[in-house]
Motif scaffolding. Structure first.
Motif, PDB file in Angstrom:
ATOM      1  N   PRO A  48       0.820  -1.210   0.000  1.00  0.00           N
ATOM      2  CA  PRO A  48       0.000   0.000   0.000  1.00  0.00           C
ATOM      3  C   PRO A  48       0.856   1.262   0.000  1.00  0.00           C
ATOM      4  O   PRO A  48       1.926   1.320   0.616  1.00  0.00           O
ATOM      5  CB  PRO A  48      -0.790  -0.095   1.301  1.00  0.00           C
ATOM      6  N   VAL A  49       0.375   2.269  -0.686  1.00  0.00           N
ATOM      7  CA  VAL A  49       1.086   3.536  -0.800  1.00  0.00           C
ATOM      8  C   VAL A  49       1.168   4.212   0.562  1.00  0.00           C
ATOM      9  O   VAL A  49       2.192   4.813   0.907  1.00  0.00           O
ATOM     10  CB  VAL A  49       0.394   4.442  -1.840  1.00  0.00           C
ATOM     11  N   LYS A  50       0.115   4.107   1.353  1.00  0.00           N
ATOM     12  CA  LYS A  50       0.118   4.731   2.674  1.00  0.00           C
ATOM     13  C   LYS A  50       1.228   4.168   3.555  1.00  0.00           C
ATOM     14  O   LYS A  50       1.860   4.899   4.325  1.00  0.00           O
ATOM     15  CB  LYS A  50      -1.225   4.547   3.371  1.00  0.00           C
ATOM     16  N   ALA A  51       1.486   2.886   3.454  1.00  0.00           N
ATOM     17  CA  ALA A  51       2.546   2.268   4.251  1.00  0.00           C
ATOM     18  C   ALA A  51       3.913   2.786   3.824  1.00  0.00           C
ATOM     19  O   ALA A  51       4.777   3.063   4.673  1.00  0.00           O
ATOM     20  CB  ALA A  51       2.494   0.751   4.128  1.00  0.00           C
ATOM     21  N   LEU A  52       4.114   2.920   2.516  1.00  0.00           N
ATOM     22  CA  LEU A  52       5.388   3.449   2.028  1.00  0.00           C
ATOM     23  C   LEU A  52       5.597   4.886   2.472  1.00  0.00           C
ATOM     24  O   LEU A  52       6.692   5.259   2.911  1.00  0.00           O
ATOM     25  CB  LEU A  52       5.442   3.370   0.502  1.00  0.00           C
ATOM     26  N   VAL A  53       4.565   5.703   2.367  1.00  0.00           N
ATOM     27  CA  VAL A  53       4.670   7.100   2.788  1.00  0.00           C
ATOM     28  C   VAL A  53       4.913   7.180   4.292  1.00  0.00           C
ATOM     29  O   VAL A  53       5.729   7.984   4.757  1.00  0.00           O
ATOM     30  CB  VAL A  53       3.409   7.888   2.372  1.00  0.00           C
TER      31      VAL A  53
END
Length: 114
Positions: A48-53
């Motif tokens: 997920p993008v949120k986890a990377l951010v």
């Protein structure tokens, strides 16, 4: 005749696109009029993008914290000593090197604290 053929080709193209979307997964839903329609299921990414951010921001906050608590010269000494190690340590030194944004934020925080 050409107009009808173009209309037919567009319809076939739309149906092929819908079929490709439905082949990746679908769910059945009922409309208000009682007709059951199949809707394509959204494809979820593996990471997920949120986890990377969140990881990126956490690492950035950690760098700012270390710069604030250790000071610029002690921090740079530790990064330099880390750069002399193994390839994993060299990669860590590259990630932890001082960048202008973290240096600015550390200066602002240390000015606020003192």
């Amino acid at each position: 005749m050409t107009g009808k053929q173009l209309e037919f080709d567009q319809r076939v193209h739309r149906l092929n696109k819908k079929h490709a979307k439905l082949s990746r997964g679908y769910r059945a839903t009922m409309r208000k009029d009682g007709l059951v329609v199949m809707r394509p299921q959204r494809v979820k990414s593996a990471l997920p993008v949120k986890a990377l951010v969140g990881c990126f921001l956490g690492l950035f906050a950690f760098k700012v914290f270390l710069l604030t608590s250790l000071g610029a010269s002690a921090y740079q000494y530790r990064v330099d000593s880390l750069a002399q190690g193994t390839s994993v340590e060299k990669a860590g030194a590259w990630v932890m090197q001082v960048d202008p944004v973290s240096e600015y934020l550390a200066a602002q925080i240390s000015g606020f604290l003192h």
